[in-house]
Design a protein around this motif. Structure first.
Motif, PDB file in Angstrom:
ATOM      1  N   THR A  81       0.800  -1.221   0.000  1.00 21.57           N
ATOM      2  CA  THR A  81       0.000   0.000   0.000  1.00 21.57           C
ATOM      3  C   THR A  81       0.841   1.284   0.000  1.00 21.57           C
ATOM      4  N   ARG A  82       2.152   1.159   0.037  1.00 21.35           N
ATOM      5  CA  ARG A  82       3.007   2.339   0.066  1.00 21.35           C
ATOM      6  C   ARG A  82       2.931   3.076  -1.271  1.00 21.35           C
ATOM      7  N   PRO A  83       2.805   4.412  -1.277  1.00 24.17           N
ATOM      8  CA  PRO A  83       2.815   5.154  -2.551  1.00 24.17           C
ATOM      9  C   PRO A  83       4.051   4.812  -3.363  1.00 24.17           C
ATOM     10  N   CYS A  84       3.895   4.745  -4.690  1.00 27.33           N
ATOM     11  CA  CYS A  84       4.989   4.230  -5.522  1.00 27.33           C
ATOM     12  C   CYS A  84       6.153   5.200  -5.642  1.00 27.33           C
ATOM     13  N   LEU A  85       5.977   6.453  -5.247  1.00 26.04           N
ATOM     14  CA  LEU A  85       7.063   7.426  -5.293  1.00 26.04           C
ATOM     15  C   LEU A  85       7.046   8.272  -4.019  1.00 26.04           C
ATOM     16  N   TYR A  86       7.044   7.607  -2.902  1.00 24.68           N
ATOM     17  CA  TYR A  86       6.889   8.301  -1.624  1.00 24.68           C
ATOM     18  C   TYR A  86       8.065   9.248  -1.378  1.00 24.68           C
ATOM     19  N   LEU A  87       7.732  10.512  -1.080  1.00 20.01           N
ATOM     20  CA  LEU A  87       8.716  11.507  -0.683  1.00 20.01           C
ATOM     21  C   LEU A  87       8.253  12.124   0.633  1.00 20.01           C
ATOM     22  N   PRO A  88       9.098  12.125   1.639  1.00 23.22           N
ATOM     23  CA  PRO A  88       8.677  12.593   2.973  1.00 23.22           C
ATOM     24  C   PRO A  88       8.624  14.117   3.074  1.00 23.22           C
ATOM     25  N   ILE A 106      -5.273  18.934 -14.005  1.00 23.61           N
ATOM     26  CA  ILE A 106      -5.961  18.281 -12.886  1.00 23.61           C
ATOM     27  C   ILE A 106      -5.363  16.902 -12.641  1.00 23.61           C
ATOM     28  N   THR A 107      -5.173  16.146 -13.716  1.00 23.42           N
ATOM     29  CA  THR A 107      -4.560  14.824 -13.583  1.00 23.42           C
ATOM     30  C   THR A 107      -3.185  14.932 -12.947  1.00 23.42           C
ATOM     31  N   SER A 108      -2.417  15.919 -13.341  1.00 25.04           N
ATOM     32  CA  SER A 108      -1.052  16.054 -12.843  1.00 25.04           C
ATOM     33  C   SER A 108      -1.026  16.300 -11.340  1.00 25.04           C
ATOM     34  N   ILE A 109      -1.901  17.160 -10.860  1.00 26.95           N
ATOM     35  CA  ILE A 109      -1.948  17.441  -9.422  1.00 26.95           C
ATOM     36  C   ILE A 109      -2.373  16.196  -8.658  1.00 26.95           C
ATOM     37  N   LEU A 110      -3.387  15.494  -9.155  1.00 27.74           N
ATOM     38  CA  LEU A 110      -3.839  14.281  -8.476  1.00 27.74           C
ATOM     39  C   LEU A 110      -2.767  13.198  -8.523  1.00 27.74           C
ATOM     40  N   LEU A 111      -2.111  13.046  -9.660  1.00 26.17           N
ATOM     41  CA  LEU A 111      -1.102  12.008  -9.799  1.00 26.17           C
ATOM     42  C   LEU A 111       0.060  12.240  -8.847  1.00 26.17           C
ATOM     43  N   ALA A 112       0.550  13.467  -8.798  1.00 30.43           N
ATOM     44  CA  ALA A 112       1.652  13.767  -7.879  1.00 30.43           C
ATOM     45  C   ALA A 112       1.239  13.537  -6.432  1.00 30.43           C
ATOM     46  N   THR A 113       0.023  13.940  -6.103  1.00 30.72           N
ATOM     47  CA  THR A 113      -0.464  13.764  -4.728  1.00 30.72           C
ATOM     48  C   THR A 113      -0.543  12.291  -4.350  1.00 30.72           C
ATOM     49  N   GLU A 114      -1.084  11.462  -5.256  1.00 28.81           N
ATOM     50  CA  GLU A 114      -1.227  10.034  -4.941  1.00 28.81           C
ATOM     51  C   GLU A 114       0.117   9.312  -4.956  1.00 28.81           C
ATOM     52  N   MET A 115       0.989   9.655  -5.894  1.00 27.23           N
ATOM     53  CA  MET A 115       2.268   8.967  -5.985  1.00 27.23           C
ATOM     54  C   MET A 115       3.178   9.300  -4.811  1.00 27.23           C
ATOM     55  N   ILE A 116       3.124  10.543  -4.359  1.00 28.53           N
ATOM     56  CA  ILE A 116       4.046  10.994  -3.326  1.00 28.53           C
ATOM     57  C   ILE A 116       3.491  10.752  -1.928  1.00 28.53           C
ATOM     58  N   GLY A 117       2.162  10.710  -1.817  1.00 29.31           N
ATOM     59  CA  GLY A 117       1.553  10.407  -0.538  1.00 29.31           C
ATOM     60  C   GLY A 117       1.396  11.606   0.356  1.00 29.31           C
ATOM     61  N   SER A 118       1.173  12.795  -0.226  1.00 30.27           N
ATOM     62  CA  SER A 118       1.020  14.008   0.576  1.00 30.27           C
ATOM     63  C   SER A 118       0.029  14.941  -0.092  1.00 30.27           C
ATOM     64  N   ILE A 119      -0.844  15.548   0.707  1.00 28.14           N
ATOM     65  CA  ILE A 119      -1.792  16.537   0.181  1.00 28.14           C
ATOM     66  C   ILE A 119      -1.438  17.944   0.667  1.00 28.14           C
ATOM     67  N   GLU A 120      -0.242  18.090   1.211  1.00 29.02           N
ATOM     68  CA  GLU A 120       0.158  19.358   1.811  1.00 29.02           C
ATOM     69  C   GLU A 120       0.426  20.444   0.765  1.00 29.02           C
ATOM     70  N   GLN A 121       0.666  20.038  -0.498  1.00 27.55           N
ATOM     71  CA  GLN A 121       1.184  20.983  -1.481  1.00 27.55           C
ATOM     72  C   GLN A 121       0.153  21.433  -2.515  1.00 27.55           C
ATOM     73  N   ILE A 122      -1.126  21.258  -2.237  1.00 28.77           N
ATOM     74  CA  ILE A 122      -2.139  21.527  -3.255  1.00 28.77           C
ATOM     75  C   ILE A 122      -2.100  22.970  -3.757  1.00 28.77           C
ATOM     76  N   LEU A 123      -2.050  23.955  -2.875  1.00 32.12           N
ATOM     77  CA  LEU A 123      -2.061  25.354  -3.312  1.00 32.12           C
ATOM     78  C   LEU A 123      -0.826  25.712  -4.129  1.00 32.12           C
ATOM     79  N   PRO A 124       0.401  25.483  -3.631  1.00 23.26           N
ATOM     80  CA  PRO A 124       1.554  25.806  -4.484  1.00 23.26           C
ATOM     81  C   PRO A 124       1.592  24.978  -5.763  1.00 23.26           C
ATOM     82  N   MET A 125       1.125  23.725  -5.707  1.00 24.69           N
ATOM     83  CA  MET A 125       1.021  22.918  -6.934  1.00 24.69           C
ATOM     84  C   MET A 125       0.127  23.606  -7.952  1.00 24.69           C
ATOM     85  N   ALA A 126      -1.032  24.054  -7.480  1.00 26.26           N
ATOM     86  CA  ALA A 126      -1.994  24.686  -8.381  1.00 26.26           C
ATOM     87  C   ALA A 126      -1.414  25.958  -8.989  1.00 26.26           C
ATOM     88  N   ILE A 127      -0.683  26.745  -8.193  1.00 28.30           N
ATOM     89  CA  ILE A 127      -0.120  27.999  -8.689  1.00 28.30           C
ATOM     90  C   ILE A 127       0.928  27.730  -9.775  1.00 28.30           C
TER      91      ILE A 127
END
Length: 448
Positions: free
Chosen positions: A223-230, A397-418
């Motif tokens: 279940t670990r994200p495939c590109l987990y970054l802490p 939209i796909t890119s933001i969701l993909l990065a979020t799911e692969m990395i395992g963090s939702i902390e970066q949504i606003l800067p990602m969107a910008i």
């Protein structure tokens, strides 16, 4: 005169009867298709990952014992011959990622021999990616999922054309979901890039299919994200203006990627000394010196991003910056040479890696300039990956969701969107195609 008022409606007058919604009957079929897709894609991923680990052992051996290069070069010629034999007769369907071909099928411009494409894409994809070509696994995974959907609709469920297309879409989305263990991104990618259709009839079966495919990959990878970054720290407010600069530069880089990749057919057409079907020998030989220098640069490759995630000490930052620029050039040129050759393979993961390198370059400069704390270096890698793939593929939209799911963090949504919006807008302003796979499809000649 007394006016008669209508009786108020009750819930039973407005609600459907249970289990009568027409598209729900496709959910079960989509889950079956996608579970098998997940199993096949999981095996595909597992073989690629373990073969690349073998390369990390082989290349240091060849560095120490140069005579080993002779049998290895001969092996590359053998692989080029096997690729040519595998794709023979089905070149239109097997070359590249397979996503433009799927779009052509959904538009009624093409038909696919699902079984021939399925096994050949599996074998051909492994032959191309396992030696270390700069190709993504996701393209073959998406097309293999579409083939499984076609096969089940024809041999098992005996569906109408519209319903067969729906199962094909479920399989394609499941292929991406299983390739990256990202069910939400798989669903939105289909809607945003392939079908441009957000109707319930499409997205509900697709989402269920992606969840089933992702569940199947748990059997291989857990279940670990495939590109987990802490990611441990949010970006400080004073860094946000610099995100605009990063977005503009990354967007310009994305335009350059589109410009080059849409010229590949024309460039390779000048290589008349080698027959078209054997063009794979060019990247197969050119990756050898790259592997001798650093074998972990080879392949798709999420290992490059994990390598980038290690922040150097402040005393060696200048040398590391030069190394990052070298990585960027090698990966960019290698991706173009690999994708332009007559091989099956995708560009999603190579684009992701290039974006990560862009992000690492900006992160290193911003940390050294005192704009960011060192703990936010990883944040910039994530932002670079997201923005570059969004601006290149036309899928924010796909890119933001993909990065979020692969990395395992939702902390970066606003800067990602910008960063993503600025990069996407910059690329479009320079003249990029809104959807890269639409442009690649236009380069092909389809016959129904």
């Amino acid at each position: 005169m007394i006016l008669q008022t209508a009786q108020p409606m009750r819930a039973r007058d407005l609600l459907r009867r249970p289990f009568t919604n027409s598209f729900l009957k496709h959910v079960g079929a989509g889950i079956v298709v996608s579970f098998f897709t997940g199993l096949l894609v999981g095996a595909f991923r597992w073989i690629i990952d373990h073969t690349l680990e073998v390369l990390w052992f082989i290349y240091p051996q060849m560095t120490r014992h140069p005579w080993l290069l002779i049998p290895y070069v001969l092996l590359m010629f053998l692989i080029a011959g096997l690729i040519a034999r595998t794709i023979r007769g089905e070149e239109l369907d097997l070359l590249g990622s397979g996503i433009p071909q799927i779009e052509a099928i959904l538009l009624g411009k093409h038909q696919m021999k699902w079984w021939a494409v399925l096994w050949r894409k599996f074998v051909g994809g492994l032959l191309a990616i396992c030696p270390g070509l700069f190709l993504g696994r996701e393209g073959p995974c998406i097309q293999m999922g579409a083939c499984i959907g076609e096969g089940f609709s024809e041999k098992v469920f005996h569906l109408s054309n519209d319903d067969r297309h729906l199962l094909l879409q479920c399989g394609a989305a499941a292929g991406l979901a299983a390739a990256f263990s990202a069910p939400l991104a798989g669903t939105v990618f289909l809607l945003e890039e392939v079908t441009h259709d957000f109707k319930n009839r499409v997205w509900v079966p697709t989402l269920s299919a992606c969840i089933a495919a992702d569940f199947a990959t748990f059997l291989y990878f857990g279940t670990r994200p495939c590109l987990y970054l802490p990611i441990k720290m949010n970006l400080p407010f004073n860094a946000y203006p610099w995100l605009l600069v990063a977005g503009v530069v990354i967007g310009a880089g994305a335009y350059g990627f589109q410009y080059c990749i849409l010229n590949l057919k024309w460039w390779y057409s000048k290589l008349t000394i080698i027959p078209d079907r054997f063009h794979s020998i060019v990247p197969l030989l050119l990756v050898i010196p790259v592997g001798l220098w650093n074998a972990k640069l080879l392949g798709g490759s999420h290992k490059v991003i994990q390598f980038l995630s290690i922040m150097p000490n402040s005393r060696g930052w200048w040398h590391y910056l030069i190394l990052l620029v070298a990585f960027l050039v090698i990966r960019f040129v290698g991706t173009m040479i690999s994708y332009g050759a007559t091989v099956p393979g995708g560009i999603f993961m190579p684009i992701f890696v290039l974006g990560g390198i862009w992000g690492a370059i900006f992160g290193l400069l911003m940390v050294h300039a005192g704009i960011l704390p060192a703990a936010c270096y990883l944040n910039m890698i994530v932002l670079g990956m997201t923005a570059y793939i969004a601006a290149t593929e036309g899928t924010p939209i796909t890119s933001i969701l993909l990065a979020t799911e692969m990395i395992g963090s939702i902390e970066q949504i606003l800067p990602m969107a910008i960063v993503t919006f600025v990069a996407y807008y910059t690329s479009m302003a320079l003249g990029s195609q809104p959807f890269i796979y639409d442009a690649l499809r236009e380069e092909m000649t389809f016959e129904k």
